[in-house]
Design a protein around this motif. Structure first.
Motif, short mmCIF file in Angstrom:
data_model
loop_
_atom_site.label_atom_id
_atom_site.label_comp_id
_atom_site.label_asym_id
_atom_site.label_seq_id
_atom_site.Cartn_x
_atom_site.Cartn_y
_atom_site.Cartn_z
N GLN A 122 0.82 -1.21 0.00
CA GLN A 122 0.00 0.00 0.00
C GLN A 122 0.86 1.26 0.00
O GLN A 122 0.50 2.26 -0.61
N LEU A 128 -8.97 -3.35 2.95
CA LEU A 128 -8.23 -3.41 1.70
C LEU A 128 -8.89 -4.35 0.69
O LEU A 128 -8.31 -4.62 -0.37
N VAL A 137 -8.92 -3.47 -2.99
CA VAL A 137 -7.66 -2.80 -3.26
C VAL A 137 -6.61 -3.85 -3.65
O VAL A 137 -5.88 -3.68 -4.62
N ARG A 176 -2.51 -6.07 -6.93
CA ARG A 176 -3.28 -4.82 -6.91
C ARG A 176 -4.51 -5.00 -7.80
O ARG A 176 -4.39 -5.29 -8.98
#
Length: 185
Positions: free
Chosen positions: A61, A99, A102, A138
């Motif tokens: 991240q 997340l 993400v 990702r």
């Protein structure tokens, strides 16, 4: 094996199997650009692996120059059934860390076995790796790659067809070859 040897074997697997057989048409670009992070954890328990996974997710991240991470964990979850169950815990961590969407976690294991296949089925080699590992991706990059690739839905079928054509014996030998040592490593 030491950390260097584990990373070398994993890198050979990515180069020879994942890229070499074009199992993931998106991998070569990131490997060539040196945007794949290879991390070996010394975790010996699932709890320690979960902490290592959290650390890597947070690192990813904060490090946009890293596209993807292979979190290699040779000391824990050698049993594929236990590894497979841990994947739910990994997904739970994504939710806990907010997340989800993400990042995603893809799975590779030396004894990977798809549901409905036998342990020696050649198609399992699409996800067999030298060591148990968690592949952190990702989501935005994956979506962009998928949007720009023709017939992304056909990738799994092409990979299975290739593995069946090559055969389990050949793929077992290729996977074993990833442990070679070389002067350029």
């Amino acid at each position: 094996m030491n950390e260097h040897e584990v990373i070398n074997a994993t890198r050979h697997w990515v180069e020879d199997v994942v890229v070499g057989y074009n199992l993931c048409p998106f991998a070569k670009r990131e490997l060539v650009k040196d945007r794949v992070r290879f991390v070996v954890t010394g975790a010996a328990t699932e709890e320690a692996l979960l902490q290592a996974l959290q650390d890597e997710l947070l690192h990813l991240q904060e490090a946009p120059e890293v596209e993807t991470t292979l979190l290699i964990h040779p000391g824990v979850l050698q049993d594929f059934g236990a590894y497979n169950e841990f994947l739910d815990v990994a997904d739970g961590l994504l939710v806990f860390l907010d997340l989800e969407g993400v990042f995603q976690v893809a799975s590779f294991h030396p004894d990977y076995q798809f549901a409905g296949t036998g342990p020696e089925s050649a198609e399992n080699y699409t996800n067999r790796s030298p060591f148990p590992m968690l592949h952190l991706l990702r989501e935005s990059s994956l979506e962009a790659a998928i949007d720009n690739y023709p017939d992304v839905d056909g990738i799994p079928d092409r990979n299975i067809e290739l593995m069946e054509r090559l055969g389990a014996d050949k793929m077992r030998a290729v996977l074993a070859g990833c442990f070679r040592s070389g002067g350029d490593d």
